[in-house]
Design a protein around this motif. Sequence first.
Motif, PDB file in Angstrom:
ATOM      1  N   LEU A 244       0.812  -1.218   0.000  1.00 56.04           N
ATOM      2  CA  LEU A 244       0.000   0.000   0.000  1.00 56.04           C
ATOM      3  C   LEU A 244       0.847   1.272   0.000  1.00 56.04           C
ATOM      4  O   LEU A 244       0.529   2.247  -0.694  1.00 56.04           O
ATOM      5  CB  LEU A 244      -0.945   0.003   1.203  1.00 56.04           C
ATOM      6  N   PHE A 245       1.930   1.279   0.761  1.00 57.63           N
ATOM      7  CA  PHE A 245       2.721   2.504   0.856  1.00 57.63           C
ATOM      8  C   PHE A 245       3.614   2.691  -0.356  1.00 57.63           C
ATOM      9  O   PHE A 245       3.850   3.823  -0.797  1.00 57.63           O
ATOM     10  CB  PHE A 245       3.535   2.505   2.152  1.00 57.63           C
ATOM     11  N   ASP A 246       4.114   1.603  -0.917  1.00 54.90           N
ATOM     12  CA  ASP A 246       4.889   1.717  -2.156  1.00 54.90           C
ATOM     13  C   ASP A 246       4.038   2.334  -3.259  1.00 54.90           C
ATOM     14  O   ASP A 246       4.487   3.215  -4.001  1.00 54.90           O
ATOM     15  CB  ASP A 246       5.393   0.343  -2.599  1.00 54.90           C
ATOM     16  N   ILE A 247       2.789   1.878  -3.358  1.00 47.74           N
ATOM     17  CA  ILE A 247       1.878   2.427  -4.368  1.00 47.74           C
ATOM     18  C   ILE A 247       1.576   3.890  -4.069  1.00 47.74           C
ATOM     19  O   ILE A 247       1.604   4.750  -4.955  1.00 47.74           O
ATOM     20  CB  ILE A 247       0.572   1.611  -4.420  1.00 47.74           C
ATOM     21  N   SER A 248       1.291   4.171  -2.792  1.00 40.61           N
ATOM     22  CA  SER A 248       0.928   5.530  -2.393  1.00 40.61           C
ATOM     23  C   SER A 248       2.021   6.529  -2.742  1.00 40.61           C
ATOM     24  O   SER A 248       1.751   7.609  -3.297  1.00 40.61           O
ATOM     25  CB  SER A 248       0.644   5.559  -0.886  1.00 40.61           C
ATOM     26  N   PHE A 249       3.266   6.187  -2.448  1.00 36.57           N
ATOM     27  CA  PHE A 249       4.359   7.128  -2.713  1.00 36.57           C
ATOM     28  C   PHE A 249       4.694   7.199  -4.194  1.00 36.57           C
ATOM     29  O   PHE A 249       5.164   8.236  -4.681  1.00 36.57           O
ATOM     30  CB  PHE A 249       5.583   6.765  -1.872  1.00 36.57           C
ATOM     31  N   GLU A 250       4.452   6.127  -4.921  1.00 36.42           N
ATOM     32  CA  GLU A 250       4.659   6.186  -6.372  1.00 36.42           C
ATOM     33  C   GLU A 250       3.648   7.141  -7.008  1.00 36.42           C
ATOM     34  O   GLU A 250       3.999   7.952  -7.869  1.00 36.42           O
ATOM     35  CB  GLU A 250       4.530   4.790  -6.970  1.00 36.42           C
ATOM     36  N   VAL A 251       2.398   7.059  -6.581  1.00 31.03           N
ATOM     37  CA  VAL A 251       1.378   7.990  -7.082  1.00 31.03           C
ATOM     38  C   VAL A 251       1.740   9.416  -6.697  1.00 31.03           C
ATOM     39  O   VAL A 251       1.620  10.348  -7.499  1.00 31.03           O
ATOM     40  CB  VAL A 251      -0.017   7.616  -6.533  1.00 31.03           C
ATOM     41  N   ALA A 252       2.203   9.615  -5.461  1.00 30.49           N
ATOM     42  CA  ALA A 252       2.569  10.958  -4.999  1.00 30.49           C
ATOM     43  C   ALA A 252       3.711  11.533  -5.821  1.00 30.49           C
ATOM     44  O   ALA A 252       3.711  12.721  -6.164  1.00 30.49           O
ATOM     45  CB  ALA A 252       2.940  10.911  -3.516  1.00 30.49           C
ATOM     46  N   GLN A 253       4.709  10.721  -6.149  1.00 29.46           N
ATOM     47  CA  GLN A 253       5.823  11.212  -6.956  1.00 29.46           C
ATOM     48  C   GLN A 253       5.389  11.554  -8.376  1.00 29.46           C
ATOM     49  O   GLN A 253       5.877  12.508  -8.974  1.00 29.46           O
ATOM     50  CB  GLN A 253       6.939  10.167  -6.983  1.00 29.46           C
ATOM     51  N   LEU A 254       4.458  10.772  -8.917  1.00 33.53           N
ATOM     52  CA  LEU A 254       3.990  11.018 -10.278  1.00 33.53           C
ATOM     53  C   LEU A 254       3.134  12.274 -10.377  1.00 33.53           C
ATOM     54  O   LEU A 254       3.135  12.961 -11.402  1.00 33.53           O
ATOM     55  CB  LEU A 254       3.183   9.820 -10.779  1.00 33.53           C
ATOM     56  N   THR A 255       2.386  12.572  -9.330  1.00 32.53           N
ATOM     57  CA  THR A 255       1.374  13.630  -9.408  1.00 32.53           C
ATOM     58  C   THR A 255       1.691  14.857  -8.567  1.00 32.53           C
ATOM     59  O   THR A 255       1.114  15.924  -8.799  1.00 32.53           O
ATOM     60  CB  THR A 255       0.007  13.085  -8.955  1.00 32.53           C
ATOM     61  N   GLY A 256       2.575  14.704  -7.573  1.00 29.04           N
ATOM     62  CA  GLY A 256       2.815  15.810  -6.649  1.00 29.04           C
ATOM     63  C   GLY A 256       1.752  15.917  -5.583  1.00 29.04           C
ATOM     64  O   GLY A 256       1.824  16.793  -4.718  1.00 29.04           O
ATOM     65  N   VAL A 257       0.747  15.045  -5.597  1.00 33.64           N
ATOM     66  CA  VAL A 257      -0.338  15.091  -4.619  1.00 33.64           C
ATOM     67  C   VAL A 257       0.130  14.467  -3.309  1.00 33.64           C
ATOM     68  O   VAL A 257       0.806  13.436  -3.296  1.00 33.64           O
ATOM     69  CB  VAL A 257      -1.586  14.351  -5.146  1.00 33.64           C
ATOM     70  N   HIS A 258      -0.214  15.087  -2.214  1.00 31.67           N
ATOM     71  CA  HIS A 258       0.155  14.617  -0.881  1.00 31.67           C
ATOM     72  C   HIS A 258      -0.253  13.155  -0.713  1.00 31.67           C
ATOM     73  O   HIS A 258      -1.367  12.766  -1.075  1.00 31.67           O
ATOM     74  CB  HIS A 258      -0.561  15.480   0.170  1.00 31.67           C
ATOM     75  N   PRO A 259       0.634  12.296  -0.166  1.00 30.84           N
ATOM     76  CA  PRO A 259       0.340  10.861  -0.089  1.00 30.84           C
ATOM     77  C   PRO A 259      -0.901  10.498   0.722  1.00 30.84           C
ATOM     78  O   PRO A 259      -1.432   9.398   0.566  1.00 30.84           O
ATOM     79  CB  PRO A 259       1.603  10.284   0.579  1.00 30.84           C
ATOM     80  N   SER A 260      -1.351  11.386   1.602  1.00 30.84           N
ATOM     81  CA  SER A 260      -2.536  11.069   2.399  1.00 30.84           C
ATOM     82  C   SER A 260      -3.831  11.435   1.690  1.00 30.84           C
ATOM     83  O   SER A 260      -4.916  11.207   2.220  1.00 30.84           O
ATOM     84  CB  SER A 260      -2.476  11.789   3.749  1.00 30.84           C
ATOM     85  N   ILE A 261      -3.728  12.001   0.487  1.00 33.59           N
ATOM     86  CA  ILE A 261      -4.915  12.428  -0.258  1.00 33.59           C
ATOM     87  C   ILE A 261      -5.206  11.439  -1.379  1.00 33.59           C
ATOM     88  O   ILE A 261      -4.300  11.010  -2.087  1.00 33.59           O
ATOM     89  CB  ILE A 261      -4.721  13.836  -0.852  1.00 33.59           C
ATOM     90  N   TYR A 262      -6.488  11.071  -1.536  1.00 30.52           N
ATOM     91  CA  TYR A 262      -6.872  10.224  -2.655  1.00 30.52           C
ATOM     92  C   TYR A 262      -8.011  10.908  -3.400  1.00 30.52           C
ATOM     93  O   TYR A 262      -9.134  11.011  -2.908  1.00 30.52           O
ATOM     94  CB  TYR A 262      -7.326   8.836  -2.192  1.00 30.52           C
TER      95      TYR A 262
END
Length: 641
Positions: A244-262
């Motif tokens: 879950l966290f690997d995915i979360s931080f990968e999305v955050a790096q791609l988008t710049g969106v804070h990892p706690s936001i979906y």
Amino acid sequence: MRYDGDRLVYVTPDGNVNYTNFLELMLPYYYSRENIKDKRIVHTEVEKINVLYPAREQEEYWFKNYVETPIDVKGTKLTALSTCEADIEYLERRIGADKIIQWTKPEHIGYLDIETLNNKISLIGITDEHEHYEYFFDVESAVNYIEQKRMAMVTGWNSSAYDYKFIDGATDNAYWKTVLKQDSMILYSKFLQKHRRGLNFIAKENGLGEKSEIDFKYATRKQLRDYNEYDCLLLKKISDMFGLFDISFEVAQLTGVHPSIYSQSMFWEGYVMSHRSEYNVWLLDKPAYSEHKDYEGATIYSKARGVYENTGDLDFSSLYPNAFMRLKKFGTSEAAVRLVMKTMRDFLDNKGRYDKLWKEMKLPKYFAMRYAQKILANGSYGLFGMEFFRYYDVDVAAAVTADARLMLQELQNNIRSLNFDVIYSDTDSSFVPNITKEQAVKLEAEINKRIAPFEVKLDSYFARIFFPATDDKHVRKRYAGITDEGEKIVKGFEMIRGDWSDKARVVQEHIFDIIYTAPLDRIESDIRDYMKEVYSDFMLRRFDVRELLKTQTVKGDKEYKNDNLPQLRALRAAGIQNAPVMFVSYWIDRKGEAIPLTDNTDLEEVARRIDWKSYYEKQIKVPTDRILASFKTPTKQLIFD
């Protein structure tokens, strides 16, 4: 990460707290069509930018306004008639989009769970990345431990609605306010497209065991500690199992969106901004308000009710993204649609590349990369149907679902032309009965030749599957089956819903086991025999009254139109006012009063007060009757004396 006046405060991956003045960074900025006169704007430039309007991209000269702090963006934009990206939160996205920071998975993570007594914290447990567990009886000791161990991130299950609220209200610890707070329940639900359910249910569903029962009223400290430790361990195992966290931080790096936001719309917007060199557009602000408009979704086809054996489930691969990609008419949103198409093509291409790398090397980073691209792709086609998307266009969303319906009909026609039947079809799949697995594999290959570039796959092969009788043509994906490999798959029934009692779920699970295993001519009679036993259990009260609890979420920040909802009455009956968003468990007594579960609840008194007849009929008999209605014999009545 947070900001304090003109300072950015953040925790580094190794757990150190850093402070950076905004004046040392790229000043917060946004674009306005007109030159704004406001003392909070420290500098203005004229710049030629490519503005993305719904129907066109247009190069225009706009004013670039620099301000000292993020709050000044919100303040000064109010005086502007038209702005670009001024409604994009600076800390949450702008910093990431401008690549001022990089989101990196922390070295030390705390897996946190709390136990409460009378709505007050009685124990806080924390497990680290090495499964070392510590517990505390007060908040300050717990947050000091988090700081001491330099846990740059903590996570919990339903923690954003429950655990964090309790801790936030009991401490001023600066480190706690700065660490990244994740919620594994939300990540699990969003990333895997699952219902939000309790930790114990998810653990059992994924073969991780289940926690033991505990009577909080009489539990010793050791019992409470052991119970809490197991929850923390389950939390870590589930988080690790699905990356879950690997995915979360990968999305955050791609988008710049804070990892706690979906948020799918925020992901897309952040991705476009983070890849400005590729897409070269600036996004208009969202309209102040967009009224949601309904449009036709998926078509549901159900031929017959009952039990079927040897049934293949043919599912489209990425039906809706592919339907979106072949749109020909764009209405008034051509430029916005074409840009979303371009980004989606990039997402799908990247996913394909990482799919290959994952299969070849099985490295966790490639799993996270492929999943992140999948999340971005699957979330893009539906953007135009979201009224809070800045380029909301219901006609585009309707065109996508219309094409998907045509493709689903084409799938059914192809199946029938090859001399097989379709008993159920919904959204993106069709179920084919009386087919061997070998035939199903060949059918998949033949259909894919006919429907290219679309593609279907044999998603599941059921040894036995049950479809209930229903008069509601809008009920989607309601079936229960067991595959040839022994996997039990249940969709749409009460046993997978979090707002039904444990007893209702256990009874329904047993009924499905009968359907899976009993001789076909004995299924109905075996269910009825079992229901007599259940009836007897109710008559003689042969189970814990807590099995009849109903648990629901109360959202403290939501205005409920009906103030008399049972979960709200239960909260009031517990004497809780101005509570954080939380789960509340309760019973309903004979007078219709809500009885909340607290650590001081007298279970014997509850057993005397509740209406056992009503519970049996509403929680057990009604859902069972719906199942039995799928068989030929009318439902027999069981009368409560």
